[in-house]
Design a protein around this motif. Structure first.
Motif, PDB file in Angstrom:
ATOM      1  N   ARG A   1      13.005   8.538  -2.396  1.00 17.52           N
ATOM      2  CA  ARG A   1      13.549   9.523  -3.333  1.00 17.52           C
ATOM      3  C   ARG A   1      12.449   9.965  -4.278  1.00 17.52           C
ATOM      4  NH1 ARG A   1      17.241   5.471  -6.937  1.00 17.52           N
ATOM      5  NH2 ARG A   1      15.537   4.370  -7.938  1.00 17.52           N
ATOM      6  N   ARG A   2      12.686  11.080  -4.951  1.00 15.02           N
ATOM      7  CA  ARG A   2      11.748  11.531  -5.980  1.00 15.02           C
ATOM      8  C   ARG A   2      11.726  10.488  -7.083  1.00 15.02           C
ATOM      9  NH1 ARG A   2       8.583  14.849  -3.989  1.00 15.02           N
ATOM     10  NH2 ARG A   2       9.514  16.514  -2.827  1.00 15.02           N
ATOM     11  N   SER A   3      10.570  10.239  -7.629  1.00 16.12           N
ATOM     12  CA  SER A   3      10.422   9.238  -8.675  1.00 16.12           C
ATOM     13  C   SER A   3      11.116   9.677  -9.957  1.00 16.12           C
ATOM     14  CB  SER A   3       8.938   8.997  -8.965  1.00 16.12           C
ATOM     15  OG  SER A   3       8.793   8.055  -9.990  1.00 16.12           O
ATOM     16  N   ARG A   4      11.674   8.705 -10.651  1.00 12.62           N
ATOM     17  CA  ARG A   4      12.291   8.976 -11.951  1.00 12.62           C
ATOM     18  C   ARG A   4      11.255   8.989 -13.068  1.00 12.62           C
ATOM     19  NH1 ARG A   4      16.600   4.329 -11.836  1.00 12.62           N
ATOM     20  NH2 ARG A   4      14.931   3.412 -10.646  1.00 12.62           N
TER      21      ARG A   4
ATOM     22  N   VAL B   1       2.323  10.105  -5.261  1.00  9.76           N
ATOM     23  CA  VAL B   1       2.749  11.465  -4.898  1.00  9.76           C
ATOM     24  C   VAL B   1       4.126  11.811  -5.463  1.00  9.76           C
ATOM     25  CG1 VAL B   1       1.304  11.553  -2.832  1.00  9.76           C
ATOM     26  CG2 VAL B   1       3.691  10.781  -2.632  1.00  9.76           C
ATOM     27  N   GLY B   2       4.629  10.979  -6.392  1.00  4.37           N
ATOM     28  CA  GLY B   2       5.894  11.287  -7.062  1.00  4.37           C
ATOM     29  C   GLY B   2       7.131  10.850  -6.305  1.00  4.37           C
ATOM     30  N   LEU B   3       6.985   9.890  -5.411  1.00  3.48           N
ATOM     31  CA  LEU B   3       8.125   9.356  -4.672  1.00  3.48           C
ATOM     32  C   LEU B   3       8.239   7.869  -4.939  1.00  3.48           C
ATOM     33  CD1 LEU B   3       7.463  11.113  -1.241  1.00  3.48           C
ATOM     34  CD2 LEU B   3       9.178  11.758  -2.940  1.00  3.48           C
ATOM     35  N   GLU B   4       9.390   7.318  -4.606  1.00  2.00           N
ATOM     36  CA  GLU B   4       9.556   5.874  -4.717  1.00  2.00           C
ATOM     37  C   GLU B   4      10.524   5.400  -3.651  1.00  2.00           C
ATOM     38  OE1 GLU B   4      11.007   5.017  -8.629  1.00  2.00           O
ATOM     39  OE2 GLU B   4      12.881   6.065  -8.312  1.00  2.00           O
ATOM     40  N   GLY B   5      10.378   4.133  -3.300  1.00  2.50           N
ATOM     41  CA  GLY B   5      11.312   3.520  -2.367  1.00  2.50           C
ATOM     42  C   GLY B   5      12.512   2.999  -3.131  1.00  2.50           C
ATOM     43  N   ILE B   6      13.673   3.051  -2.510  1.00  3.04           N
ATOM     44  CA  ILE B   6      14.898   2.535  -3.116  1.00  3.04           C
ATOM     45  C   ILE B   6      15.086   1.107  -2.625  1.00  3.04           C
ATOM     46  CG2 ILE B   6      17.390   2.806  -3.310  1.00  3.04           C
ATOM     47  CD1 ILE B   6      16.952   5.812  -2.674  1.00  3.04           C
ATOM     48  N   GLY B   7      14.999   0.146  -3.524  1.00  2.00           N
ATOM     49  CA  GLY B   7      15.192  -1.249  -3.159  1.00  2.00           C
ATOM     50  C   GLY B   7      14.024  -1.817  -2.386  1.00  2.00           C
TER      51      GLY B   7
ATOM     52  N   ASP C   1       0.839  -1.205   0.000  1.00  2.00           N
ATOM     53  CA  ASP C   1       0.000   0.000   0.000  1.00  2.00           C
ATOM     54  C   ASP C   1       0.869   1.249   0.000  1.00  2.00           C
ATOM     55  OD1 ASP C   1      -2.358  -1.600   0.280  1.00  2.00           O
ATOM     56  OD2 ASP C   1      -2.055  -1.648   2.459  1.00  2.00           O
ATOM     57  N   MET C   2       1.914   1.237   0.833  1.00  2.00           N
ATOM     58  CA  MET C   2       2.783   2.413   0.940  1.00  2.00           C
ATOM     59  C   MET C   2       3.507   2.675  -0.383  1.00  2.00           C
ATOM     60  SD  MET C   2       2.133   3.716   3.834  1.00  2.00           S
ATOM     61  CE  MET C   2       3.361   4.994   3.932  1.00  2.00           C
TER      62      MET C   2
ATOM     63  N   HIS D   1      20.534   6.296   6.151  1.00  2.00           N
ATOM     64  CA  HIS D   1      21.223   7.444   5.557  1.00  2.00           C
ATOM     65  C   HIS D   1      20.337   8.125   4.524  1.00  2.00           C
ATOM     66  CE1 HIS D   1      24.780   6.010   7.583  1.00  2.00           C
ATOM     67  NE2 HIS D   1      24.547   4.814   7.052  1.00  2.00           N
ATOM     68  N   GLY D   2      19.412   8.941   4.980  1.00  2.00           N
ATOM     69  CA  GLY D   2      18.514   9.652   4.083  1.00  2.00           C
ATOM     70  C   GLY D   2      17.148   9.810   4.733  1.00  2.00           C
ATOM     71  N   VAL D   3      16.168  10.122   3.902  1.00  2.00           N
ATOM     72  CA  VAL D   3      14.785  10.200   4.377  1.00  2.00           C
ATOM     73  C   VAL D   3      14.171   8.831   4.140  1.00  2.00           C
ATOM     74  CG1 VAL D   3      12.534  11.267   4.002  1.00  2.00           C
ATOM     75  CG2 VAL D   3      14.611  12.669   3.915  1.00  2.00           C
ATOM     76  N   ALA D   4      13.551   8.287   5.181  1.00  2.00           N
ATOM     77  CA  ALA D   4      13.054   6.913   5.083  1.00  2.00           C
ATOM     78  C   ALA D   4      11.685   6.761   5.735  1.00  2.00           C
ATOM     79  CB  ALA D   4      14.038   5.953   5.747  1.00  2.00           C
ATOM     80  N   LEU D   5      10.925   5.851   5.167  1.00  2.00           N
ATOM     81  CA  LEU D   5       9.699   5.361   5.772  1.00  2.00           C
ATOM     82  C   LEU D   5      10.135   4.204   6.656  1.00  2.00           C
ATOM     83  CD1 LEU D   5       6.577   5.252   5.872  1.00  2.00           C
ATOM     84  CD2 LEU D   5       6.703   3.686   3.936  1.00  2.00           C
TER      85      LEU D   5
END
Length: 172
Positions: A156-159, A87-93, A79-80, A105-109
């Motif tokens: 991060r912002r979505s590509r 909203v134009g964001l994505e999770g890394i990995g 869901d997240m 190291h960064g902004v994280a959920l």
């Protein structure tokens, strides 16, 4: 750097989180996100999406669940991810197990332990070392938290471009 009006004087923003007077003294620490409290006992995922997306709780709920809230009222990783994309964001990995705030190291959920069978969502900003916990009234320093970390997903912002959702104001 940009000039910022605060109180009786003019100040300069030297980074996203710090504002100094023109003489260089740090006069205020600004937060990266607007803190939003959850509106129900299971609304932490909705509130976290609203904070990182800069949207209302109602908009976040629609991005996460469509028109209906799930029977359990709980927000899962899938869901997240769906809400973040909206909203134009994505999770890394993939979500990663973690045991200490300094390992992020960064902004994280972040999923933190609340009870044995449930977790609680919060946002961690490693740049300012702040936790945005929707159960609290505002962000707090990470070192003051007693929450038990479970796992996190760096954001991060979505590509990819965000698909525009037609509104009732659009011409047909």
């Amino acid at each position: 750097m940009e000039d910022v009006a605060m109180g009786a004087g003019r100040h300069r923003r030297i980074s996203p989180g710090l504002i100094t007077s023109f003489k260089g003294a740090i006069v205020a620490k600004m937060t990266r996100f607007t803190h939003i409290q959850q509106s129900s006992s299971t609304g932490c995922g909705i509130a976290c999406l609203a904070m990182v997306g800069g949207i209302s709780l109602e908009e976040a709920a629609v991005h996460l669940f469509g028109d209906t809230t799930p029977d359990t009222g709980r927000t899962l990783w899938g869901d997240m991810r769906k809400g973040l994309r909206a909203v134009g964001l994505e999770g890394i990995g993939n979500p990663t197990r973690v045991s200490a705030w300094h390992n992020i190291h960064g902004v994280a959920l972040v999923a933190v332990s609340r009870t044995k069978e449930n977790w609680h969502w919060i946002i961690y900003d490693a740049f300012d070392d702040l936790l945005y916990d929707p159960l609290r009234t505002g962000p707090i320093p990470a070192k003051t938290s007693r929450r038990k970390l479970v796992s996190y997903l760096l954001l991060r912002r979505s590509r990819y471009p965000i698909p525009r959702v037609p509104t009732s104001n659009d011409k047909r």
